[in-house]
Design a protein around this motif. Structure first.
Motif: not given
Ligand code: NAD
Ligand code: LMR
Length: 326
Positions: A156, A187, A281
């Motif tokens: 990411t 993402h 992430s």
């Protein structure tokens, strides 16, 4: 000069590969004192083009490039590798979401996860770039169970870089003056680029950019940038993706600067209420190949709602690929 490390790149004859290999060979990732041996994987129909790329790498006479090996067999390409960039997979076209690629790309990461577990060096670190990268990394991590879970990453960093660029443009700062932009989640369009904890020239972003822009145009631009590039170029982002992959693995290898964090999609340990085991992430710090989720970051109701939404999407992607998660 250190001993060479072995670096695998899959999809090496593709668009990202073409940008990534030359950055790696130039020493942009592991530094100017770290030689590398490239181990490049392609599918059989990509091998001829890969031979051409190898000729160009040779013709660049990179002092740090101590060897190039190519193969269409993952067991050969991952033999003894310390670092692996899993790029090889299909990119989306303009009428698709990244998640639409799960059926085409997901199965690739079963075989490659197993091949990494069976062949890579004991210190291997893996970055999945091929989309949908969080869920592909999840698949590879499950297939390569003997490799510790903290070694599997998805990218990411491109979203972080995009967010930094937009914040710099808005505030008149340089991109290097924008720090601590954490990307939360997938993402995909549901990601949350965390403006609350980000800084421009050391000042909190909410004090230098208006809230309506941050919640509106800024978020939308970052989340849909991949699509905008596909519409403009007629092909998915490549050089910026390669650059972000170099940034990600460089942060992991060289460490994050004191007081700063970056974004890596890694296996959740339950931090911030993110279900354990999702490749999610987080804002992280890194040192010597290891990472830690940054603790104690403030999340307002807007951030919490965004993060809940991206968790939901990743759980649904996990459900879609459950047959690949043995
Ligand atoms: P590309 O089509 O130009 O190249 C992909 C290459 O992978 C091709 O050469 C193909 O032959 C090869 N390949 C396919 N299956 C393979 C396999 N099983 N093993 C080894 N190689 C294989 O695509 P690209 O533009 O380089 O993009 C690659 C992937 O990266 C896509 O899935 C794209 O969506 C993704 N991507 C991710 C990000 C991110 O931020 N995470 C950014 C940009 C692109
Ligand atoms: C990107 O963010 O540019 C890539 O993930 C490609 C895409 O499909 O959006």
């Amino acid at each position: 000069m250190s001993a060479p490390i072995r670096v695998a790149v899959t999809g090496a004859a593709g668009n990202i590969g073409y940008a990534l290999l030359f950055r790696l060979a130039a020493g942009d990732c592991y530094g100017k004192n770290q030689p590398i041996i490239l181990q490049l994987l392609e599918i059989p129909t990509g091998m001829k083009a890969l031979e051409g790329v190898v000729m160009e790498l040779q013709d660049s006479a990179f002092p740090l490039l101590h060897g190039i090996e190519i193969s269409d067999d993952p067991n050969v390409a991952f033999k003894g590798v310390n670092q692996a960039f899993l790029v090889g997979s299909r990119p989306r076209t303009k009428d698709m979401n990244r998640a639409d690629l799960i059926t085409a790309n997901g199965p690739i990461f079963v075989g490659q996860g197993q091949a990494i577990a069976n062949n890579a060096a004991s210190d291997v670190r893996v970055l999945v770039v091929g989309n949908p990268c969080n869920t592909n990394a999840l698949i590879a991590m499950h297939a390569g169970k003997s490799v510790p879970k903290d070694r599997w990453h998805a990218m990411t960093r491109l979203d972080e870089n995009r967010a930094k660029a937009q914040l710099a443009k808005k505030t008149g700062a340089l991109p290097g003056e924008v720090t601590n932009v954490g990307i939360w989640g997938n993402h995909s369009d549901t990601m949350f680029p965390d403006f609350n904890n980000a800084k421009v020239k050391g000042q909190p972003v909410p004090s230098v950019a208006d809230r309506a822009w941050l919640e509106g145009e800024f978020l939308k631009t970052v989340a849909t940038r991949g699509k905008a590039i596909i519409e403009a170029r007629g092909a998915s982002s490549a050089a910026s993706a390669a650059s972000a992959a170099v940034d990600h693995m460089s942060s992991l290898w060289n460490g994050t600067p004191a007081g700063e964090f970056t974004s890596m999609a890694v296996c959740s340990n339950g931090a911030y209420g993110v279900p354990e085991g999702l490749i999610f992430s987080f804002p992280v710090t890194a040192k010597g190949g290891n990472w830690q989720i940054v603790e104690g970051l403030a999340q307002d109701d807007f951030a919490k709602a965004k993060i809940a939404n991206t968790i939901k999407e990743l759980e649904s992607e996990r459900e879609t690929v459950k047959d690949l998660l043995k």
